[in-house]
Design a protein around this motif. Structure first.
Motif, PDB file in Angstrom:
ATOM      1  N   ALA A 101       0.824  -1.485  -0.015  1.00 26.84           N
ATOM      2  CA  ALA A 101      -0.031  -0.016  -0.201  1.00 26.84           C
ATOM      3  C   ALA A 101       0.878   1.471   0.237  1.00 26.84           C
ATOM      4  CB  ALA A 101      -1.384  -0.055   1.412  1.00 26.84           C
ATOM      5  N   ARG A 102       2.585   1.233  -0.652  1.00 20.47           N
ATOM      6  CA  ARG A 102       3.132   2.166  -0.036  1.00 20.47           C
ATOM      7  C   ARG A 102       2.391   2.800  -1.769  1.00 20.47           C
ATOM      8  NH1 ARG A 102       8.571   1.170  -0.255  1.00 20.47           N
ATOM      9  NH2 ARG A 102       7.846  -0.557  -1.161  1.00 20.47           N
ATOM     10  N   PRO A 103       3.192   4.423  -2.033  1.00 15.40           N
ATOM     11  CA  PRO A 103       3.427   4.780  -3.005  1.00 15.40           C
ATOM     12  C   PRO A 103       4.460   3.702  -4.127  1.00 15.40           C
ATOM     13  CG  PRO A 103       3.347   6.559  -1.690  1.00 15.40           C
ATOM     14  CD  PRO A 103       3.250   5.435  -0.643  1.00 15.40           C
ATOM     15  N   LEU A 104       3.929   3.780  -5.286  1.00 17.99           N
ATOM     16  CA  LEU A 104       4.319   3.699  -5.975  1.00 17.99           C
ATOM     17  C   LEU A 104       5.607   4.457  -6.760  1.00 17.99           C
ATOM     18  CD1 LEU A 104       2.002   1.805  -8.034  1.00 17.99           C
ATOM     19  CD2 LEU A 104       3.498  -0.047  -7.189  1.00 17.99           C
ATOM     20  N   GLY A 105       6.474   3.825  -7.463  1.00 12.61           N
ATOM     21  CA  GLY A 105       8.094   4.566  -8.112  1.00 12.61           C
ATOM     22  C   GLY A 105       7.494   4.235  -9.107  1.00 12.61           C
TER      23      GLY A 105
END
Length: 89
Positions: free
Chosen positions: A8-12
């Motif tokens: 659920a972390r922002p994608l890079g």
């Protein structure tokens, strides 16, 4: 901004697509994940296990090994990468 299906972390900048039900088991749907998350999934679960669990990241996260990985990676930057431990034979 999209988020990783697993952590659920922002994608890079680098995004991979995971088949919750592996293609070898008839899966067609994909979900966006960080490369490190994708490697952790396949280092922790066999395709048979992934097919049984399916499209449920919460169920995957209940595995103690993957839960440790998720807790460790949670505060890392979106493009963070490190070597992934291989699946135990």
């Amino acid at each position: 901004m999209d988020a990783c299906w697993l952590c659920a972390r922002p994608l890079g900048r680098r995004v991979e697509y995971h088949h919750p039900v592996p293609k070898s088991r008839g899966g067609r749907e994909t979900r966006p994940v960080h490369p490190i998350c994708h490697r952790a999934l396949h280092a922790t679960f066999s395709n048979k296990e992934l097919a049984r669990i399916g499209d449920d990241p919460a169920a995957l996260g209940r595995n103690p090994e993957l839960a440790r990985f998720l807790a460790w990676v949670m505060n890392k930057p979106a493009d963070f990468h490190a070597p992934t431990r291989r699946r135990k034979a």
